[in-house]
Design an enzyme around this catalytic site. Structure first.
Site, short mmCIF file in Angstrom:
data_model
loop_
_atom_site.label_atom_id
_atom_site.label_comp_id
_atom_site.label_asym_id
_atom_site.label_seq_id
_atom_site.Cartn_x
_atom_site.Cartn_y
_atom_site.Cartn_z
N HIS A 1 57.86 45.95 -52.27
CA HIS A 1 58.33 44.61 -52.61
C HIS A 1 59.67 44.24 -51.97
CE1 HIS A 1 60.78 46.93 -55.40
NE2 HIS A 1 61.56 45.88 -55.52
C1 UD1 Z 1 64.22 42.40 -58.45
C2 UD1 Z 1 65.48 43.18 -58.04
C3 UD1 Z 1 65.07 44.45 -57.32
C4 UD1 Z 1 64.06 45.26 -58.11
C5 UD1 Z 1 62.88 44.35 -58.43
C6 UD1 Z 1 61.79 45.06 -59.20
C7 UD1 Z 1 67.42 41.78 -57.48
C8 UD1 Z 1 68.29 41.32 -56.39
N1 UD1 Z 1 66.30 42.41 -57.13
O1 UD1 Z 1 63.59 41.99 -57.26
O2 UD1 Z 1 66.22 45.24 -57.13
O3 UD1 Z 1 63.62 46.36 -57.35
O4 UD1 Z 1 63.37 43.25 -59.20
O5 UD1 Z 1 60.75 44.21 -59.50
O6 UD1 Z 1 67.75 41.57 -58.64
N2 UD1 Z 1 58.47 36.74 -59.89
C9 UD1 Z 1 57.37 36.47 -60.66
N3 UD1 Z 1 57.42 36.85 -61.98
C10 UD1 Z 1 58.50 37.45 -62.53
C11 UD1 Z 1 59.63 37.68 -61.73
C12 UD1 Z 1 59.60 37.35 -60.41
O7 UD1 Z 1 56.38 35.95 -60.20
O8 UD1 Z 1 58.46 37.77 -63.73
C13 UD1 Z 1 58.42 36.37 -58.45
C14 UD1 Z 1 59.02 35.02 -58.20
O9 UD1 Z 1 58.31 34.42 -57.20
C15 UD1 Z 1 60.41 35.36 -57.72
C16 UD1 Z 1 60.17 36.66 -56.96
O10 UD1 Z 1 59.16 37.33 -57.71
O11 UD1 Z 1 60.97 34.37 -56.94
C17 UD1 Z 1 61.38 37.53 -56.85
O12 UD1 Z 1 61.93 37.81 -58.13
P1 UD1 Z 1 63.47 38.25 -58.26
O13 UD1 Z 1 63.79 38.48 -59.68
O14 UD1 Z 1 64.33 37.30 -57.51
O15 UD1 Z 1 63.55 39.58 -57.43
P2 UD1 Z 1 62.54 40.82 -57.27
O16 UD1 Z 1 61.95 40.77 -55.92
O17 UD1 Z 1 61.60 40.92 -58.42
#
Ligand code: UD1
Length: 366
Positions: A209
């Site tokens: 991811h």
């Molecule tokens: C975050 C952490 C990362 C961790 C990862 C585990 C930061 C900078 N990154 O990354 O260190 O390894 O979590 O999962 O904090 N989304 C959903 N549902 C959710 C949450 C997110 O669909 O419940 C999607 C959304 O499109 C969102 C994208 O995932 O924009 C990224 O989510 P985000 O929380 O920004 O970062 P992660 O890539 O999940």
């Protein structure tokens, strides 16, 4: 004493759970101890968040800030604004943050500016790779903290090297391993591999991811090429992070992966399901941070699809190998690891299921 614990994203929940448990059991001897559990809402999907509260017996959060997704600044800013308001209202003595996600740094910064003491669990990990948002979060969080709890002595040395006062640094062990040890029997009983038609020790578990692997079409396509080759000799179970799925669909890679006969594309798994699957696997192939550490204790070799790691102890005990994202190197490394067969690795000092108890004691003595 009032202690506020922050959880924001999936990798936080398994770190906060043993802290809640240890502090709750300390309440017997400290009737004045108040515990507040705050969810920032950085992760909000059933499978990215709520499932973990159920699996880990975590109490429902006292407060959910419901910040959701956004750019880094948007997300960090929203957490800071909502969390500051909560701090004004609740006035904790300590704010405890874990890991390295955006919620970690946002809450540490908001609390420190209000002169509230901040503790960081899993402090001192360093990849030295400033292109990773998590590295920025780790360094900024650590410099602000009043208590820094480390998982190993390398992390403590990093902090000392950065000029952090020794008296603030406490080598306590690994709370994530507290959770793994507590739940491994329950997880094993699930036999998750069976439901996928896999044989124990005859499959790999893949997670992917990181923006560095999935945000650029040519990089992601190269990894998919490698998976095509690997699944021909090692079936792979792949729980797919929502952002990874979105990118795969955007780049036209999803259908290619769906067509691979031995690549099992799965929804994100709960904690116990995932542990059941990794514990019985032959190999973990990942760009996650936490899985590298879990692999050590599970005795499953890990190949990390990154050029660096903030968890070098996993390499020094022989559990982990950094391969980056070059397709040929990935395939060669997997082939070599599978041929080498089973393993068990030296467990680092204090990865013994007692880390949260040590942390609770230090906070209560403060
Ligand atoms: C975050 C952490 C990362 C961790 C990862 C585990 C930061 C900078 N990154 O990354 O260190 O390894 O979590 O999962 O904090 N989304 C959903 N549902 C959710 C949450 C997110 O669909 O419940 C999607 C959304 O499109 C969102 C994208 O995932 O924009 C990224 O989510 P985000 O929380 O920004 O970062 P992660 O890539 O999940």
């Amino acid at each position: 004493m009032k202690i506020l614990l922050v959880a924001g994203a999936r990798p936080n929940f398994m770190k906060v759970a043993p802290l809640v448990e240890a502090l709750r059991s300390a309440q017997a001897d400290h009737p004045d101890l108040e515990i507040l559990l705050v969810h920032t809402g950085q992760h909000y999907d059933e499978r990215m968040s709520r499932a973990f509260f159920t699996d880990l017996d975590l109490p429902r959060p006292d407060v959910d800030l419901e910040v959701g997704s956004g750019t880094h600044a948007e997300q960090t800013g929203r957490v800071m604004i909502a969390f500051e308001a909560l701090l004004f209202e609740r006035k904790p003595d300590w704010v405890v943050v874990v890991g390295d996600v955006n919620s970690t740094v946002a809450c540490a910064l908001a609390a420190k500016k209000l002169c509230i003491k901040v503790a960081h669990v899993e402090a001192g990990l360093r990849s030295r790779d400033w292109t990773m948002p998590e590295e920025v979060n780790r360094v900024v969080t650590d410099v602000l903290c009043d208590a820094l709890f480390t998982t190993d002595t390398l992390a403590s040395e990093n902090l000392i090297g950065e000029g952090i006062e020794r008296s603030k640094i406490h080598f306590v062990g690994n709370v994530m391993i507290d959770t793994l040890l507590k739940h491994s029997e329950r997880a094993a009983a699930l036999r998750q591999w069976e439901q996928l038609g896999l044989q124990p020790r005859r499959y790999g578990v893949l997670t992917l991811h990181r923006p560095g692997n999935v945000d650029l079409p040519e990089v992601f396509a190269g990894i998919v090429n490698a998976l095509e080759a690997v699944q021909q000799f090692l079936p792979l179970a792949f729980p797919v992070h929502p952002r990874t799925r979105r990118m795969a669909e955007t780049f036209g890679l999803w259908q290619r992966m769906e067509a691979m006969p031995n690549l099992r594309l799965l929804e994100p798994l709960g904690y116990l399901e995932m542990l059941s699957l990794t514990a019985a696997s032959a190999l973990i192939l990942t760009d996650s941070g936490g899985l590298q550490e879990e692999a050590v204790v599970l005795g499953v070799p890990c190949i990390t699809l990154r050029p660096n790691t903030e968890r070098p102890i996993t390499i020094s005990v022989g559990a982990n190998q950094l391969v980056g994202n070059d397709p040929e190197e990935i395939v060669a490394a997997v082939r070599a690891r599978v041929a080498a067969g089973g393993n068990s690795f030296r467990r680092p000092d204090k990865w013994d299921g007692q880390a949260a108890r040590r942390i609770a004691q230090i906070l209560l003595d403060s």
